[in-house]
Write an enzyme that holds these catalytic residues in place. Structure first.
Site, mmCIF file in Angstrom:
data_model
loop_
_atom_site.group_PDB
_atom_site.id
_atom_site.type_symbol
_atom_site.label_atom_id
_atom_site.label_comp_id
_atom_site.label_asym_id
_atom_site.label_seq_id
_atom_site.Cartn_x
_atom_site.Cartn_y
_atom_site.Cartn_z
ATOM 1 C CG ASN A 193 41.749 34.158 37.052
ATOM 2 O OD1 ASN A 193 42.143 34.943 37.896
ATOM 3 N ND2 ASN A 193 41.939 34.338 35.759
ATOM 4 C CG HIS A 213 44.869 32.658 33.126
ATOM 5 N ND1 HIS A 213 44.758 32.988 31.794
ATOM 6 C CD2 HIS A 213 44.976 33.835 33.795
ATOM 7 C CE1 HIS A 213 44.809 34.307 31.656
ATOM 8 N NE2 HIS A 213 44.946 34.843 32.850
ATOM 9 C CD GLU A 250 42.094 27.703 30.959
ATOM 10 O OE1 GLU A 250 42.431 28.551 31.833
ATOM 11 O OE2 GLU A 250 41.372 27.992 30.000
ATOM 12 C CB SER A 272 37.400 30.056 24.503
ATOM 13 O OG SER A 272 38.426 29.969 23.539
ATOM 14 C CB CYS A 283 43.794 33.308 27.211
ATOM 15 S SG CYS A 283 45.116 32.828 28.347
ATOM 16 C CB CYS A 329 45.128 28.590 29.064
ATOM 17 S SG CYS A 329 45.242 29.565 30.599
ATOM 18 C CG ASP A 386 42.458 37.183 34.005
ATOM 19 O OD1 ASP A 386 43.395 37.076 34.826
ATOM 20 O OD2 ASP A 386 41.888 36.203 33.501
#
Lengths: 142, 142
Positions: A37, A48, A50, A73, A75, A78, A138
């Site tokens: 991030n 982010h 990912e 996990s 979001c 992503c 975020d």
């Protein structure tokens, strides 16, 4: 493979950022891209963990045989990335501090491995306690 | 507002890229950020038009009162962005050449305006006919 994502999360934390890391691997374990991030570091709300790992992997014709490993996990943003590009498998460090779209991904045929890793949980628990306003920014929570 | 997104799409096309553009506005019509797909230009698979416009708008505490205007129905990746950050409204230039996640967004409370704009349709129709392999790469279709 989680260790690479955790290293990324720790690198982000050391830079004063949000401690979430990710890495994209091939089915054979080849590292394709890694990242974390960068909201704080670059003033970039779009990066982010990912999406950083995905970008670092460069252009690819197919993601069917790739594995996205992330400390947290994913979001909706992503998760949408994973679904759109057909990433075949997602390994999630933990979903205890934030429950994103991994169930939705599983419903759409993505193989999900949820690890509930204590180190990942501790990273986010401490961060959210220390910087709640940054965390809510975020994930777009008013 | 669509004119800004179309200008972005045309700028992308002129650079040899994929002609999809987007812009993020405030409720009062203030332009917050604009951008276009940069897969070809930067070798960046993660920069779709909507994510480029979102990044250009910088860090924000809330997106509830913002409007994402895009020349094309947002893919799952970009739809996930809209849902995660709670962008209140999406204006879609067209969904004829690609049907992304705008129905899903509507189900989740996002106000959707679908324009079916002939200029947007023509941009993508011509592009897909000329560069199908690039288009399928951009939406992750094997």
């Amino acid at each position: 493979m989680l260790a690479v994502a955790v290293d990324e999360a720790r690198a982000g934390l050391a830079e004063g950022g949000i401690p979430i890391g990710a890495a994209l691997f091939g089915r054979d374990g080849t590292l394709l891209g890694r990242g974390h991030n960068r909201r704080v570091q670059d003033g970039d709300a779009s990066t982010h963990a990912e999406t950083a790992a995905f970008r670092a992997a460069g252009r690819r014709r197919s993601y069917r045989d790739t594995i996205m490993v992330t400390t947290l996990s994913p979001c909706w943003y992503c998760s949408g990335l994973v679904r759109q590009f057909g990433i075949g498998r997602v390994v999630v460090g933990e979903a205890r501090t934030f429950h994103g779209g991994h169930d939705w991904l599983a419903e759409h045929g993505v193989e999900i491995t949820l690890l509930d890793d204590p180190e990942c949980v501790a990273l986010m628990t401490d961060f959210i306690a220390e910087r709640p306003e940054l965390w809510f920014e975020d994930i777009g929570q008013d």
